[in-house]
Design an enzyme around this catalytic site. Structure first.
Site: not given
Length: 484
Positions: A17-18, A178, A235, A240
């Site tokens: 997926g670069g 992240h 999500d 998160h």
């Protein structure tokens, strides 16, 4: 103040997926900054792999444009960019076929650290994993990085884990979130476990409640089709916010080591009590001056998907018995803000009277924007006129406290990718952790779907539905103001 840069071993990083949005916005610009910092050995290579029929020069041109757009101030370093681009290669590949795999096998080296970043849909994970082994590209020391979503529910998460486990050991799998790479999130552990001042107070004897807020000003926009099948619970909360909850609530690990930390996080998830539906508020934003409604964004005029969720959680263990954890997240809110607030209890006895006695210590950890930590303490207001108390923050905004060193605070993706190369899994989710989170989340989703629950509408640019305010008001508390 300049941060120490610790080089990593020479590596080959393949980004499946670069040519995608994540690679262009985050992964490649982040790696460029790591290159400029001296952290990437000269012999290391980044190999983009995608369906696009590009050659190496075409890919390097694409990434040069991406760095110029998303690389920040460092993008102006033309000489550095030219050197960085020389470390990039590209292979056009068919994830579900045979095209390109022989070319990739010829490029990827076996005598350096291998990392494969699956920046693709989860439906392709199994195909990529299988072909990496069929073509003898991966080995027992290879590492794979997989992006969320880690399934849609417990069943699909288990299937995904089993698919990856068929080709890679758990020690090779890096499930990236992240949020865990943010400087302030890691500082949360440093504050808790590196200061005698806080850890003795980190329990139900001294903490009244904890608030975790992740507010966004943007709507679902171009992600409407995906988001309408997901919602804020899947999500944001399941991953998160759950991770932030674990870090704030976990017991001290025996050592700062990957499995020791993740063992303690898993205990928190398993200790979470089920939530009564009266303690969950779902919301959906209406149209406002700055944009359309959620239903317009999602192109679904009858959507009951939530863009906002707030809840009261409890953890059934000795440390946190009786302490509520309030979680909220939403889109199209009044400001972009992510914060964890530890609100301490009132003094057992105060020598002050009336309004002067109503002061509390609050430790606020800001994840975005303006990363930092401040501790609200009570002092006497300067000047004559008697004992008037005010609350002031002991502020450690990184940009102020670290001076020039604040420029060296790396992006979350940069830090996490370098941790992959080092083989450090501390800030990555383990398979059983993901499944435990879904096991807690699924019954909540199933409950409101069974009741045909309709989300409360809230004004775009507000702090969310009024019912979310009442969630705390009923407990004699109130949300902290959302500040950008």
């Amino acid at each position: 103040m300049v941060s120490r840069v610790i080089p990593v071993d020479e590596f080959d990083l393949v980004i499946f997926g670069g040519t995608g949005d994540l690679a262009r916005r985050k992964i490649l610009p982040g790696l460029f900054r790591r290159f400029l910092s001296g952290q990437m050995p000269a012999g290391s290579r980044i190999i983009g792999a995608a369906r696009s029929e590009l050659d190496g020069d075409g890919y390097r041109e694409m990434i040069a444009e991406a760095v110029a757009e998303f690389g920040g101030e460092e993008a102006s370093n033309k000489k550095g960019l030219e050197a960085f681009l020389k470390q990039l290669e590209y292979v056009a590949i068919d994830a579900r076929g045979e095209g390109g795999w022989a070319d990739l096998a010829a490029i990827v080296r076996q005598d350096v650290v291998q990392a494969f970043y699956f920046s693709v849909a989860p439906s392709l994970f199994g195909d990529l994993a299988e072909r990496l082994h069929t073509n003898k590209i991966a080995n027992a020391q290879s590492r794979i990085v997989v992006e969320k979503p880690f399934g849609r529910d417990l069943e699909t998460a288990r299937e995904l884990n089993q698919t990856l486990a068929a080709h890679f050991d758990e020690s090779q799998i890096y499930r990236i979130d992240h949020y865990l790479g943010k400087e302030t999130v890691q500082n949360l552990m440093a504050v808790r476990f590196g200061n005698v001042l806080f850890e003795p107070l980190w329990n139900n004897h001294y903490v009244d409640h904890i608030q975790i807020t992740v507010a966004e000003t943007v709507g679902v926009g171009g992600r409407g089709a995906y988001y309408d099948k997901s919602g804020a619970m899947r999500d944001m909360v399941q991953n998160h916010l759950m991770q932030l909850l674990c870090l704030i609530a976990m017991e001290p690990p025996g050592q700062f080591e990957a499995d020791a930390v993740r063992d303690e996080k898993l205990k928190v998830i398993r200790a979470l009590q089920s939530i009564d539906h009266h303690h969950i508020v779902r919301g959906q934003y209406d149209a406002g001056p700055d944009g359309p409604s959620y239903r317009e964004d999602a192109e679904n005029p009858r959507s009951f998907t939530e863009s906002f969720i707030a809840m009261r959680c409890h953890i059934a263990n000795w440390r946190w018995a009786g302490v509520p954890f309030y979680l909220r997240t939403g889109k199209r809110m009044k400001a972009r803000s992510s914060e964890i607030a530890v609100v301490f209890k009132d003094l057992g006895h105060t020598i002050f009277e009336g309004d002067e006695a109503r002061h509390r210590n609050i430790l606020a950890i800001r994840l975005q924007p303006n990363e930092g930590i401040d501790l609200q303490v009570t002092i006497k207001e300067p000047g004559p006129g008697g004992m008037r108390l005010i609350d002031v923050p002991l502020d450690m905004t990184f940009a102020d406290a670290l001076g020039d060193g604040a420029e060296d605070v790396t992006d979350a993706y940069e830090r996490l990718i370098m941790d992959v190369i080092r083989g450090n899994q501390t800030l990555f989710m383990r398979g059983d952790e993901v499944e435990a989170a879904w096991a807690w989340t699924d019954p909540l989703i199933n409950s409101w779907e069974a009741r045909n629950d309709v989300p409360k509408h809230y004004d775009a640019g507000s702090a969310g539905p009024e019912d979310a305010m009442m969630l705390l008001h009923r407990d004699g508390r109130k949300w902290r103001e959302i500040k950008g």
